[in-house]
Design a protein around this motif. Structure first.
Motif, short mmCIF file in Angstrom:
data_model
loop_
_atom_site.label_atom_id
_atom_site.label_comp_id
_atom_site.label_asym_id
_atom_site.label_seq_id
_atom_site.Cartn_x
_atom_site.Cartn_y
_atom_site.Cartn_z
N MET A 1 -23.99 2.64 7.29
CA MET A 1 -22.97 2.37 6.29
C MET A 1 -21.77 1.66 6.90
SD MET A 1 -22.83 5.74 3.83
CE MET A 1 -22.82 6.96 5.13
N LYS A 2 -21.10 0.88 6.07
CA LYS A 2 -19.82 0.32 6.46
C LYS A 2 -18.78 1.43 6.44
CE LYS A 2 -20.84 -4.29 4.65
NZ LYS A 2 -20.45 -5.34 3.68
N LEU A 3 -17.62 1.15 7.07
CA LEU A 3 -16.56 2.16 7.14
C LEU A 3 -16.16 2.64 5.74
CD1 LEU A 3 -14.36 3.84 8.49
CD2 LEU A 3 -12.93 1.78 8.57
N SER A 4 -15.91 1.72 4.84
CA SER A 4 -15.47 2.11 3.49
C SER A 4 -16.50 3.00 2.81
CB SER A 4 -15.20 0.88 2.64
OG SER A 4 -16.36 0.07 2.52
N GLU A 5 -17.77 2.70 3.01
CA GLU A 5 -18.84 3.49 2.40
C GLU A 5 -18.90 4.88 3.02
OE1 GLU A 5 -21.96 -0.14 1.36
OE2 GLU A 5 -21.98 0.77 3.36
N GLU A 6 -18.77 4.93 4.34
CA GLU A 6 -18.86 6.23 4.99
C GLU A 6 -17.67 7.12 4.63
OE1 GLU A 6 -19.57 8.34 9.34
OE2 GLU A 6 -19.58 6.14 9.21
N LEU A 7 -16.48 6.55 4.54
CA LEU A 7 -15.30 7.32 4.16
C LEU A 7 -15.49 7.95 2.78
CD1 LEU A 7 -12.44 4.94 5.37
CD2 LEU A 7 -13.06 7.14 6.38
N ILE A 8 -16.00 7.18 1.85
CA ILE A 8 -16.21 7.69 0.50
C ILE A 8 -17.31 8.75 0.51
CG2 ILE A 8 -16.86 7.12 -1.87
CD1 ILE A 8 -14.13 6.00 -0.94
N TRP A 9 -18.40 8.48 1.21
CA TRP A 9 -19.52 9.43 1.25
C TRP A 9 -19.12 10.76 1.88
CZ3 TRP A 9 -22.29 11.24 5.67
CH2 TRP A 9 -23.39 12.06 5.35
N ARG A 10 -18.34 10.70 2.94
CA ARG A 10 -17.94 11.94 3.61
C ARG A 10 -16.81 12.67 2.88
NH1 ARG A 10 -20.41 12.89 8.35
NH2 ARG A 10 -21.33 11.12 9.45
N GLY A 11 -16.20 12.03 1.91
CA GLY A 11 -15.12 12.67 1.19
C GLY A 11 -13.76 12.47 1.83
N PHE A 12 -13.64 11.48 2.71
CA PHE A 12 -12.37 11.19 3.38
C PHE A 12 -11.54 10.19 2.56
CE2 PHE A 12 -14.73 11.97 7.60
CZ PHE A 12 -14.34 13.31 7.63
N SER A 13 -11.27 10.51 1.33
CA SER A 13 -10.55 9.57 0.49
C SER A 13 -9.70 10.31 -0.52
CB SER A 13 -11.53 8.64 -0.24
OG SER A 13 -10.84 7.76 -1.09
N ALA A 14 -8.38 10.18 -0.38
CA ALA A 14 -7.44 10.75 -1.35
C ALA A 14 -6.46 9.63 -1.73
CB ALA A 14 -6.73 11.96 -0.76
N GLU A 15 -5.15 9.87 -1.62
CA GLU A 15 -4.18 8.82 -1.92
C GLU A 15 -4.21 7.74 -0.83
OE1 GLU A 15 -0.26 9.75 -4.01
OE2 GLU A 15 -0.61 11.56 -2.83
N THR A 16 -4.00 6.52 -1.25
CA THR A 16 -3.94 5.41 -0.30
C THR A 16 -3.17 4.24 -0.91
OG1 THR A 16 -5.25 3.85 1.02
CG2 THR A 16 -6.15 4.49 -1.11
N THR A 17 -2.62 3.41 -0.06
CA THR A 17 -1.97 2.19 -0.53
C THR A 17 -2.95 1.02 -0.57
OG1 THR A 17 -1.31 1.68 1.75
CG2 THR A 17 0.27 2.91 0.38
N ILE A 18 -4.15 1.24 -0.11
CA ILE A 18 -5.17 0.18 -0.05
C ILE A 18 -5.91 0.14 -1.38
CG2 ILE A 18 -7.26 -0.59 1.12
CD1 ILE A 18 -6.17 0.78 3.66
N LYS A 19 -5.77 -0.97 -2.10
CA LYS A 19 -6.32 -1.07 -3.45
C LYS A 19 -7.85 -1.06 -3.46
CE LYS A 19 -2.31 -3.52 -5.33
NZ LYS A 19 -1.82 -4.76 -6.00
N ASP A 20 -8.45 -1.75 -2.50
CA ASP A 20 -9.91 -1.85 -2.43
C ASP A 20 -10.35 -1.32 -1.06
OD1 ASP A 20 -12.57 -2.45 -2.33
OD2 ASP A 20 -12.35 -4.58 -2.83
N PRO A 21 -11.08 -0.19 -1.01
CA PRO A 21 -11.49 0.38 0.28
C PRO A 21 -12.25 -0.58 1.17
CG PRO A 21 -11.91 1.94 -1.50
CD PRO A 21 -11.51 0.64 -2.15
N THR A 22 -12.94 -1.57 0.58
CA THR A 22 -13.71 -2.51 1.40
C THR A 22 -12.81 -3.37 2.28
OG1 THR A 22 -13.77 -4.17 -0.37
CG2 THR A 22 -15.57 -2.58 -0.30
N GLU A 23 -11.50 -3.39 1.99
CA GLU A 23 -10.57 -4.12 2.86
C GLU A 23 -10.62 -3.57 4.28
OE1 GLU A 23 -6.60 -4.10 1.31
OE2 GLU A 23 -7.25 -4.56 -0.73
N LEU A 24 -10.93 -2.28 4.41
CA LEU A 24 -11.00 -1.66 5.74
C LEU A 24 -12.13 -2.24 6.58
CD1 LEU A 24 -10.44 2.06 4.68
CD2 LEU A 24 -8.83 0.63 5.95
#
Length: 409
Positions: A1-24
């Protein structure tokens, strides 16, 4: 997985200033920082969740900067319900060294840089700070923070100027790290997102530049519904040995904590607290569904987290120890074998009375509780139930109930 995909899958996602996680995934700057205040000499499993998120970024090529707050630790991150007790400089120094070692062990990276905000705050003059940083914040902006509202609202405990200023101090950390190292991303737990926003505000206002924050949800204890943490009184510590503060959890108890997680929580905890990949977690959960009585998921969770925090050798030892304690006869263990177990269990010193030892090793909270449990047949010494407050004059294993153990040596 890409970083953005893994963060979402593992549940490491709450508030952020990044509009689109794929920017990571394509971010030009791959530097981030994560900080911990030395309010104790050990991190907890609440901190561990954020550290595991940091490790995820590292696996995807990001360069970590780990901040131990020697300056912020002398003030204390504001709580929702009251002032923190101030730590002495000596205590903060001790805590810093302990926490730094834990952080390095968990967030493994050859490029890891450790920083301490005391290094840049020790020379800052008060008037300079007010002119540059204080003027950049509106009181209205600060008073709108939820923790401030809770403290100064009706029935609140009030808040000192020191704790009120904490968010400015942490905001300056981000500004300093941006200026010195070019760091434009801060990782944090969801409860720190407001403080991260202060840094983003300063970087935009004083440097005319953009910075971001990414947070992970707070982990909730499924048994109590409260977050894991020091202030909640339910901390599971990452330190496996006591260094005099009492902020520790034996490796055995640490392993058992994860082994006893409910079926409803175990899949999410596997994703957060282990480095197992998606196909491995899917396989484990399929086995769990087919035969829940085998508790395959809980065993994988306990093994995986304990390896991250205490290493493979200690994990294998505590797995073997669990088998001997739960499946073997305690009366058959030799003195040398019992002493060896003391490496991974809470320990007390022989020559003392039983009830004192039960309190000393944490098996009981008080002598009165020890007395009641002994009378009810819930206390044993080397496999034999004991109801009286006898002196323990030999190497021994103390047991409370079905699964709490300590060694006298």
């Amino acid at each position: 997985m890409k970083l953005s995909e893994e963060l979402i899958w593992r549940g490491f996602s709450a508030e952020t200033t990044i509009k689109d996680p794929t920017e990571l995934d394509t971010r030009v700057s791959k530097k981030f920082y994560w900080g911990a205040d030395p309010s104790a000499d050990s991190l907890t499993i609440g901190n561990l969740a954020a550290a595991m998120m940091c490790a995820c970024f590292v696996r995807h090529g990001y360069e970590p900067y780990l901040l131990v707050g020697g300056a912020t630790g002398q003030i204390g991150d504001p709580k929702e319900n009251g002032e923190r007790d101030l730590k002495s400089v000596e205590e903060v120094e001790h805590n810093k060294s302990c926490i730094a070692a834990q952080m390095k062990r968990i967030v493994k990276s050859p490029d890891l840089t450790q920083v301490d905000n005391y290094e840049w705050f020790k020379d800052i003059k008060y008037l300079e700070f007010l002119r540059e940083i204080g003027k950049a914040f509106s009181m209205t902006q600060l008073l709108d923070r939820q923790f401030v509202q809770n403290r100064i609202g009706e029935g609140g405990s009030g808040i000192s100027y020191a704790e009120f200023s904490y968010t400015l101090i942490q905001g300056y950390d981000f500004l300093h790290l941006y200026r010195e190292y070019g760091i434009d991303l801060q990782l944090c737990g969801a409860d720190q997102f407001g403080n991260c926003s202060s840094g983003i505000h300063l970087i935009k206002r004083l440097e005319g530049a953009a910075a971001d924050a990414w947070s992970t949800p707070l982990i909730i204890d499924p048994a109590t519904g409260r977050k894991f943490g020091k202030s909640e009184g339910n901390a599971i510590w990452l330190a496996g040995k006591d260094n005099g503060s009492g902020n520790w959890t034996s490796v055995f108890d640490f392993y058992q904590f994860w082994l006893n997680q409910p079926d409803t929580a175990v899949e999410g905890l596997l994703k957060i607290y282990t480095v197992l990949e998606k196909d491995e977690v899917d396989k484990i959960m399929k086995q769990q569904t087919e035969n829940p009585g085998q508790r395959v998921a809980q065993k994988a969770l306990a093994k995986g987290v304990t390896e991250v925090v205490h290493g493979e050798e200690a994990t294998e030892a505590v797995i073997g120890l669990s088998a001997r304690l739960f499946e073997g006869e305690l009366t058959e263990l030799s003195g040398d074998e019992i002493v060896e177990m003391g490496e991974y269990l809470a320990t007390g010193q022989m020559g003392k009375k039983l009830f004192d030892l039960l309190v000393e090793t944490g098996l009981c909270t008080s002598k009165s509780e020890a007395r009641k449990l002994a009378a009810a047949g819930a206390i044993s010494v080397n496999g034999t139930k004991v109801s009286e407050d006898v002196a323990i004059e030999q190497v021994a294993i103390l047991k409370r109930g079905k699964n709490k153990f300590a060694v006298v040596m």
